[in-house]
Scaffold this active site. Structure first.
Site, short mmCIF file in Angstrom:
data_model
loop_
_atom_site.label_atom_id
_atom_site.label_comp_id
_atom_site.label_asym_id
_atom_site.label_seq_id
_atom_site.Cartn_x
_atom_site.Cartn_y
_atom_site.Cartn_z
N ASP A 132 0.80 -1.22 0.00
CA ASP A 132 0.00 0.00 0.00
C ASP A 132 0.84 1.28 0.00
O ASP A 132 0.30 2.37 0.21
CB ASP A 132 -0.97 -0.01 1.18
N ASP A 193 -6.94 -4.74 -4.40
CA ASP A 193 -6.67 -3.35 -4.02
C ASP A 193 -5.39 -2.82 -4.67
O ASP A 193 -5.26 -1.61 -4.92
CB ASP A 193 -6.52 -3.20 -2.49
N1 GLY Z 1 -6.95 -1.61 0.84
C1 GLY Z 1 -7.71 -2.12 1.91
C2 GLY Z 1 -9.13 -1.72 1.89
O1 GLY Z 1 -9.67 -1.31 0.89
O2 GLY Z 1 -9.73 -1.82 2.93
#
Ligand code: GLY
Length: 411
Positions: A132, A193
């Protein structure tokens, strides 16, 4: 100078206008909708004017009794990943850049810079970081570099891009999502994601001219098209690959209801993510995939426009996730801008329905609460639901500015 015949000159003017319109993000919507967009923008600017001052030295994720929390200081679980390295810590800075772009006010730039500098501690701590880094440094350092040309921001963004590229697994052709979790071995795990993290890699190639970053991003996107997107346009949240030999081992429901279900925010990471991969690469399959996911999403929008946590969750309890609606709207607007006039209405109308529902029935525009959207949900099986989440507000604002034609293009 040779003058083109009048008709040819006219065509050049029209073509230039269309290119300009696309690059500047101008999407033609009707007058009534334009008035609504302007009304929401004035509510956003009023709210962010005082919230930004109040939370100037915070990096919020949610609210406690209506007041922003601060992930730059607190470390709820004693784990770096939940504190300063929390994956959402780029969105507050990103919101400040969007507001600076909209209003020209210096205070937003200062708050964004403060927030970006706080994130330097993550590079020192390192262990809390995972895939992330795109969500963290695209809306902060890449945004800052694009707006100000700050060489320190460029350095931070390239460092983050190198961390992301380093998570690529050659055998499986995927970017590893998380680090080892307490509950098991995640060496082979990729999650949908990540489609919104890989724009950091596209940016790094565009910025440095080195194709490696883009090659990794495209390989991950190709693997995701094959392994995550189901024939009906719905997507898995988590796919586990064999980290040594490649190949899919197993799929998981992740933050959705169950294995085989359809976690709505995951659908939106795919919808918007494949669209961004198309914008960065021009690869037609990415646009086709974004549209396929969009068609599935649009077909499942309930009559009241309120997006559930999972399209395949039981009817009761009626759990919602307004962050999914906001992210979907961003992707739908980008698809509308890429397709021809004859196709765009499907996507624009769906985006308007989602955003108007959020504005009319899920937003708080008062001074009682620091957040705008009220019904975000992290995961279907979490203990708590329907609370303010920073990326809900971020993507809602981004979508509204896209409709105005004033998006900053952070992805
Ligand atoms: N990237 C984690 C979520 O969307 O909660």
């Amino acid at each position: 100078m040779t003058l083109l015949p009048v008709r040819a000159r006219y065509n050049v003017v029209i073509k230039c206008y269309l290119i300009y319109a696309k690059e500047e993000g101008i999407l033609l919507i009707n007058e009534q909708d334009r008035l609504w967009v302007n009304g929401v923008i004035s509510k956003i600017t009023d709210k962010l004017d005082w919230v930004s001052e109040k939370s100037r030295h915070k990096i919020p994720y949610t609210t406690v009794d209506g007041t922003h929390d601060d992930r730059s200081k607190e470390n709820p679980s004693g784990d770096d990943a939940d504190g300063i390295c929390w994956w959402t810590n780029g969105f507050w800075g990103g919101m400040m850049w969007l507001m600076h772009h909209e209003t020209g006010q210096e205070k937003y730039k200062e708050i964004a810079a403060y927030s970006e500098e706080q994130l330097d501690r993550c590079f020192e701590q390192f262990y809390g970081l995972h895939h992330d880094v795109g969500f963290m440094w695209l809306p902060t350092s890449v945004a800052s570099y694009k707006v100000t040309g700050n060489p320190e921001s460029r350095k931070r963004a390239l460092l983050a891009a190198n961390l992301l590229a380093g998570r690529f697994n050659l055998a499986g052709g995927f970017i590893r999502a998380w680090n080892d979790l307490k509950e098991g071995d995640t060496r082979g795990w990729a999650i949908i994601d990540c489609m919104l993290n890989i724009p950091l890699l596209y940016w790094a190639s565009e910025e440095t001219g080195d194709p490696r970053f883009k090659q990794i991003a495209m390989k991950h996107a190709d693997t995701s098209m094959d392994a995550f997107v189901r024939p009906d346009g719905s997507v898995h949240h988590i796919v586990e690959f064999d980290p040594f030999a490649g190949g899919v081992v197993k799929t998981y429901g992740g933050q959705g209801y169950a294995e085989g279900s359809s976690w709505t925010r995951g659908q939106t990471w795919a919808l918007y993510g494949f669209m961004m991969s198309y914008i960065h690469t021009g690869k037609q399959e990415y646009l086709d995939t974004a549209k396929r996911v969009a068609h599935y999403f649009i077909a499942n929008i309930p009559a009241d426009g309120v997006i559930p946590v999972d399209f395949r969750q039981p009817a009761v309890p009626k759990l919602e996730d307004d962050t999914a609606a906001a992210i979907a709207a961003c992707g739908l607007i980008e698809i509308a801008k890429a397709v021809g006039e004859h196709e765009k209405d499907l996507y624009v109308n769906a985006a308007l329905k989602l955003l108007k529902t959020l504005d009319h029935s899920r937003s708080d525009w008062t001074k009682n609460r620091d957040g705008i959207l009220q019904n975000g949900t992290g995961a279907y099986h979490s203990a708590t639901h329907h609370f303010e989440i920073i990326y809900g507000d971020y993507y809602f604002i981004e979508a509204i500015f896209k409709l105005k034609g004033n998006d900053l293009y952070l992805w």
